[in-house]
Design a protein around this motif. Structure first.
Motif, PDB file in Angstrom:
ATOM      1  N   ASN A   1      -1.241   2.949   5.712  1.00 53.88           N
ATOM      2  CA  ASN A   1      -0.399   2.835   6.891  1.00 53.88           C
ATOM      3  C   ASN A   1      -0.406   1.385   7.361  1.00 53.88           C
ATOM      4  O   ASN A   1      -1.451   0.850   7.751  1.00 53.88           O
ATOM      5  CB  ASN A   1      -0.930   3.750   8.005  1.00 53.88           C
ATOM      6  CG  ASN A   1       0.040   3.882   9.172  1.00 53.88           C
ATOM      7  OD1 ASN A   1       0.828   2.984   9.445  1.00 53.88           O
ATOM      8  ND2 ASN A   1      -0.024   4.993   9.864  1.00 53.88           N
TER       9      ASN A   1
ATOM     10  N   THR B   1       1.724  -1.601   9.826  1.00 54.73           N
ATOM     11  CA  THR B   1       2.684  -1.790  10.912  1.00 54.73           C
ATOM     12  C   THR B   1       2.796  -3.263  11.271  1.00 54.73           C
ATOM     13  O   THR B   1       1.784  -3.933  11.487  1.00 54.73           O
ATOM     14  CB  THR B   1       2.274  -1.002  12.171  1.00 54.73           C
ATOM     15  OG1 THR B   1       2.214   0.396  11.863  1.00 54.73           O
ATOM     16  CG2 THR B   1       3.276  -1.218  13.302  1.00 54.73           C
TER      17      THR B   1
ATOM     18  N   THR C   1       6.994   0.278  10.604  1.00 57.54           N
ATOM     19  CA  THR C   1       5.842   0.929   9.974  1.00 57.54           C
ATOM     20  C   THR C   1       6.206   1.468   8.601  1.00 57.54           C
ATOM     21  O   THR C   1       7.306   2.000   8.395  1.00 57.54           O
ATOM     22  CB  THR C   1       5.329   2.086  10.858  1.00 57.54           C
ATOM     23  OG1 THR C   1       4.926   1.567  12.120  1.00 57.54           O
ATOM     24  CG2 THR C   1       4.141   2.785  10.223  1.00 57.54           C
ATOM     25  N   GLY C   2       5.272   1.342   7.677  1.00 60.63           N
ATOM     26  CA  GLY C   2       5.383   1.972   6.365  1.00 60.63           C
ATOM     27  C   GLY C   2       4.183   2.873   6.138  1.00 60.63           C
ATOM     28  O   GLY C   2       3.032   2.439   6.285  1.00 60.63           O
TER      29      GLY C   2
ATOM     30  N   HIS D   1       2.403   5.830   3.528  1.00 59.78           N
ATOM     31  CA  HIS D   1       2.349   6.558   2.257  1.00 59.78           C
ATOM     32  C   HIS D   1       1.108   7.433   2.278  1.00 59.78           C
ATOM     33  O   HIS D   1       0.009   6.972   2.594  1.00 59.78           O
ATOM     34  CB  HIS D   1       2.280   5.603   1.075  1.00 59.78           C
ATOM     35  CG  HIS D   1       1.960   6.309  -0.227  1.00 59.78           C
ATOM     36  ND1 HIS D   1       2.922   6.969  -0.953  1.00 59.78           N
ATOM     37  CD2 HIS D   1       0.789   6.482  -0.897  1.00 59.78           C
ATOM     38  CE1 HIS D   1       2.358   7.507  -2.027  1.00 59.78           C
ATOM     39  NE2 HIS D   1       1.073   7.229  -2.018  1.00 59.78           N
TER      40      HIS D   1
ATOM     41  N   ASN E   1       6.444   9.387   1.526  1.00 60.57           N
ATOM     42  CA  ASN E   1       6.689   8.029   1.995  1.00 60.57           C
ATOM     43  C   ASN E   1       7.559   8.094   3.246  1.00 60.57           C
ATOM     44  O   ASN E   1       8.546   8.838   3.285  1.00 60.57           O
ATOM     45  CB  ASN E   1       7.387   7.188   0.926  1.00 60.57           C
ATOM     46  CG  ASN E   1       6.524   7.005  -0.312  1.00 60.57           C
ATOM     47  OD1 ASN E   1       5.508   6.327  -0.271  1.00 60.57           O
ATOM     48  ND2 ASN E   1       6.920   7.627  -1.416  1.00 60.57           N
TER      49      ASN E   1
ATOM     50  N   PRO F   1       9.083   5.210   5.926  1.00 60.99           N
ATOM     51  CA  PRO F   1       9.311   3.993   6.708  1.00 60.99           C
ATOM     52  C   PRO F   1       9.946   4.357   8.048  1.00 60.99           C
ATOM     53  O   PRO F   1      10.744   5.290   8.139  1.00 60.99           O
ATOM     54  CB  PRO F   1      10.268   3.184   5.836  1.00 60.99           C
ATOM     55  CG  PRO F   1      11.011   4.222   5.051  1.00 60.99           C
ATOM     56  CD  PRO F   1      10.068   5.373   4.843  1.00 60.99           C
TER      57      PRO F   1
END
Length: 458
Positions: free
Chosen positions: A204, A206, A225-226, A228, A258, A260
């Motif tokens: 995670n 951000t 934010t990404g 997975h 996933n 985003p």
């Protein structure tokens, strides 16, 4: 109106007892905690300081990175901005000015929120700062690494946070007893199960930017934010006894998700009594999921490829009055979901839903009693494979607080909530749960209203 209470807490340090005074201000919808200097000194970050407040019913699980409360879902905010536990962990405890616990959230905070925690912080010193925290178990498969860095100027702050988690729940066991009244099925079933190969992994990250004008009337915040996460493979091995007959089954699944997302927030103090705020968030979710059930007589394996686009927007206006406040706002939600199920054939299901909610609230303060009265109009629309439905509802809201004395307070809350079925609830696809149970959705399910009453005395 606010009522101030001083409570004494004792902290023992190397045979020396230091007494600190934790100040609590009571209001109509909750409590305002003012952390003392000693509490800040013994907290490494905002999460530890929040835990040190010992708010009744609040549970902070550092292993799962979650905050829960006995009243329902917790919404965490930092300086009014919707935030995550990772955001709070990146804040130095010395920067926290106050923590407000809104135990009876109004209409402006959304649906199913049982507690709002708003952490008020001051800006850090100009310059750069960074930190790394780790939690690792020696005897079990658990690893948690969090890091953050910030660049602070006079009016702006850039931030980057990253969290990595990996854990296993292989030692988790399950025990289940079932009884069926249908004469064609076994009457008594006992299951003893154990999880195996249960390694969970998440990443995670951000990137954030926050701006506060010199006169503090304008605030802008953005977070990108990404996320997975997934299970490479998780197995539940169950030994089953059905009316004295023993058998073994394996339920396994593996998933990869996933997501985003973007969050935008803007607030403006128009003058000393009028203010507006706007919030928007959008996300894309991609999930690939395999599930299999294998027993002596049945083998059921399928794959799900799911995709979802979702957004949420808010526009709120607030006015301070001589004896309270007045709020009005508009909330908008929309999402599109598509799931593809693959076993021997390919089945595809899609759904679009959107919701609009317009509300107004009035808070009235007296010496011993306070009221918050509101009403909202709600429209929900969803369509699923050629079938569509629109649901309108009126949502009244009432909060009442009465202080009998300095130590005894009563709070009452009434609210009407609307609920819609999910795509899984509507999907006419048979999913094998075990030897005897199969779950199938119903495409004719419709939204419904639920009246909620809550009374607290303490």
């Amino acid at each position: 109106f606010a009522q101030t209470i001083i409570t004494n807490d004792s902290i023992a340090l190397q045979e020396v007892t230091i007494t600190s005074q934790a100040r609590v201000e009571q209001a109509i919808d909750g409590d305002l905690y003012i952390p003392e200097k000693l509490q800040k000194q013994h907290s490494a970050n905002g999460v530890e300081l929040l835990k040190a407040m010992n708010y009744p019913g609040l549970e902070i699980d550092l292993l799962t990175k979650s905050i829960s409360h006995t009243s329902g879902m917790v919404q965490l905010r930092i300086n009014n901005v919707v935030s995550s536990i990772n955001d709070l962990q990146s804040i130095d405890a010395s920067l926290v000015k106050s923590i407000r616990f809104i135990a009876m959230p109004g209409l402006k905070y959304g649906k199913d929120v049982g507690l709002v925690i708003n952490v008020r912080c001051k800006r850090g010193d100009i310059g750069t700062s960074a930190a790394i925290t780790t939690m690792n178990a020696l005897t079990t498969g658990y690893n948690d690494v969090s890091s953050w860095g910030k660049l602070t100027t006079q009016n702006s702050e850039w931030g980057l946070t990253y969290n990595f988690r990996q854990n296993s729940n292989e030692d988790v066991v399950t025990k289940t007893k079932q009884n069926y009244s249908d004469s064609s099925l076994p009457q008594n079933i006992e299951k003893n199960g154990r999880y195996n190969k249960c390694n969970f992994t998440s990443h995670n990250a951000t990137l954030s930017y926050n701006f506060v004008s010199t006169d503090t009337k304008h605030v802008f915040d953005i977070k990108i934010t990404g996320l997975h996460l997934g299970f490479p493979r998780r197995e539940l091995i169950e030994n089953t006894i059905s009316d004295g007959i023993a058998s073994t089954s394996i339920t396994y699944n593996k998933s990869k998700e996933n997501m985003p997302s973007v969050k935008l927030y803007y607030a403006c103090d128009i003058d000393s009594v009028n203010s507006i705020s706007a919030y928007w968030t959008g996300a894309y979710v991609s999930n690939k999921y395999d599930r299999g059930f294998v027993s002596d007589d049945i083998t059921s394996i399928y794959h799900v490829d799911g995709k979802k686009h979702t957004m949420h927007g808010e526009l709120n206006y607030s006015r301070s009055l001589r004896n309270g406040t007045f709020d009005v706002g508009l909330h908008y939600d929309a999402s599109t979901t598509k799931n593809e199920y693959t076993d021997n054939t390919l089945s595809s299901y899609a759904m679009h839903n959107d919701e609009q909610f317009l509300y107004a609230e009035r808070q009235i303060n007296n010496k011993r009693a306070q009221w918050k009265v509101g009403v909202g109009g709600n429209r929900q629309h969803f369509s699923n494979d050629g079938y569509s439905y629109t649901f309108w509802s009126i949502k009244p809201y009432l909060t009442f607080r009465f202080a009998f004395n300095d130590k005894l307070t009563m709070r009452y809350r009434f609210i009407r909530e609307s609920y819609s079925p999910s795509l899984t609830d509507l999907t006419n696809y048979a999913r094998r749960d075990d030897v005897y149970e199969v779950t199938v959705g119903n495409s004719e399910l419709k939204p419904y209203n639920e009246n909620q009453n809550e009374l607290r005395v303490g």
